[in-house]
Design an enzyme around this catalytic site. Structure first.
Site, PDB file in Angstrom:
ATOM      1  N   ASP A  25      59.819  39.566  55.133  1.00 26.58           N
ATOM      2  CA  ASP A  25      61.179  39.090  54.915  1.00 26.58           C
ATOM      3  C   ASP A  25      61.589  37.999  55.901  1.00 26.58           C
ATOM      4  O   ASP A  25      62.744  37.891  56.256  1.00 26.58           O
ATOM      5  CB  ASP A  25      62.126  40.289  55.028  1.00 26.58           C
ATOM      6  CG  ASP A  25      63.480  40.023  54.415  1.00 26.58           C
ATOM      7  OD1 ASP A  25      63.548  39.241  53.466  1.00 26.58           O
ATOM      8  OD2 ASP A  25      64.458  40.595  54.910  1.00 26.58           O
ATOM      9  N   GLU A  30      65.294  30.821  64.483  1.00 26.32           N
ATOM     10  CA  GLU A  30      66.255  30.006  65.220  1.00 26.32           C
ATOM     11  C   GLU A  30      65.586  29.437  66.465  1.00 26.32           C
ATOM     12  O   GLU A  30      64.570  29.958  66.929  1.00 26.32           O
ATOM     13  CB  GLU A  30      67.469  30.856  65.639  1.00 26.32           C
ATOM     14  CG  GLU A  30      68.218  31.474  64.485  1.00 26.32           C
ATOM     15  CD  GLU A  30      68.917  30.456  63.604  1.00 26.32           C
ATOM     16  OE1 GLU A  30      69.277  29.365  64.109  1.00 26.32           O
ATOM     17  OE2 GLU A  30      69.104  30.735  62.421  1.00 26.32           O
ATOM     18  N   ASP A  45      65.804  39.474  62.780  1.00 29.09           N
ATOM     19  CA  ASP A  45      65.656  40.184  61.509  1.00 29.09           C
ATOM     20  C   ASP A  45      64.249  40.714  61.273  1.00 29.09           C
ATOM     21  O   ASP A  45      63.465  40.151  60.522  1.00 29.09           O
ATOM     22  CB  ASP A  45      66.095  39.291  60.346  1.00 29.09           C
ATOM     23  CG  ASP A  45      66.083  40.034  59.015  1.00 29.09           C
ATOM     24  OD1 ASP A  45      66.032  41.280  59.024  1.00 29.09           O
ATOM     25  OD2 ASP A  45      66.111  39.376  57.978  1.00 29.09           O
TER      26      ASP A  45
END
Length: 147
Positions: A25, A30, A45
């Protein structure tokens, strides 16, 4: 942004990291804008990580097998994980053993780590066959240019 700085190698390492965890996923990552291309990616995440123990999602390795590249240090560390005394499953088991909520990962998850290390190594070895070891292995600071 991938032709200078550390980002290209970091994206390859991120693919290794995600594949080991089975994280299917990863939409993006960033960075710190102030550091430009020399910013390390911030890994957010991990919600899908360590889900399925019996399925190895090979598409996670697309950056590795499509670019046929990996950092020398990452390659060396993966090779180390194949040695009896440094198996990734054993190292993770030991590292998490004193955690108050241990066991954090089940035994099938730990064994999947060892299996996935070997899959990554086989993928890179296929690249060695296609391009040669010198073309595949990246110097860790090869893409870092002094500003």
């Amino acid at each position: 942004p991938y032709d200078k700085g550390r980002r290209f190698g970091d994206v390859l390492d991120l693919a290794v990291y995600d594949f080991l965890m089975g994280n299917m996923d990863r939409h993006h990552y960033e960075t710190f804008r102030a550091f430009g291309n020399n910013s390390a990616p911030i890994h957010l995440d991990q919600g899908r990580a360590f889900g399925r123990t019996t399925h190895d999602e090979l598409s996670i390795l697309v950056p590795i097998y499509s670019c046929c590249s990996i950092r020398k240090s990452t390659w060396a560390k993966l090779l180390l994980f194949t040695k009896e005394e440094y198996r990734l499953s054993d190292l993770m088991r030991e590292a998490m053993s004193t955690d108050p909520i241990a066991p954090i990962l089940t035994e099938p998850h730990l064994l999947a780590l060892d299996r996935r290390v070997n899959i990554i190594l086989d993928t890179v070895k296929d690249c060695f066959q296609k391009k040669g070891m010198e073309e595949v292995l990246l110097e860790d600071l090869e893409h870092v240019k002094e500003s």
